[in-house]
Design a protein around this motif. Sequence first.
Motif: not given
Length: 163
Positions: A68-71, A74-85, A100-107
Amino acid sequence: MRTTPRPLPELPSGVTVGSYQTYAEAQRAVDFLSDNKFPVENVSIVGNDLRLVERVTGRLTEGRAIGVGAAGGAWWGLFVGILLSLFAPRGANTVLLLVFGIVIGVIFGIIFGWIGYRATGGQRDFTSMTQVVAGTYDVICKADHAEEARQLLARLALQQGEL
C-alpha cells in the motif's frame, strides 16, 4: 485584520414530517417532495441515535503495508514527475522525469509503509473503514410548510404500500 467568528453548528428547527429507518428512505422522501415541486429548501434530514461503526476490511500484514505504501508513493511520484516535466527546461526527457518520480515515490512509499507498520507494534493488524451511522432519520420541515409536506409524504407511503 480581524475576522468575525463562525457561528457554532446548531440543529435545524422544524416539525418532523417523516421518520425513516435508513438514510436512503429519508433521501427518497425528500426527492419525492422535490419531484412534486415542494420548496425543499425548507427541509432537513436529521440522523438520530448516532453510532460510530468501524467495519473491518481485512488483515494488515507487513507485506500489505509495504504494498500500500509503494502504491501511494507511486501516485505521489507520478504527480511530482508531472510537475518536474512541466517546469523542466526545453528538451528534457519527460518520460525519464516521470519514471524517476515514480521510482523515487515507490522507494519512499515502501520505507514509510514499513515504518508505519512497525510503529504499531502489532497492536492494529487489520484494515478498516469508519463511518457514523444513525439509528433513524427524521425529515423535518419548517412549520409553515409542514402540513403540505406531511400530505405529500403520506401519498408517497400509499404509493409504496407502507400504510
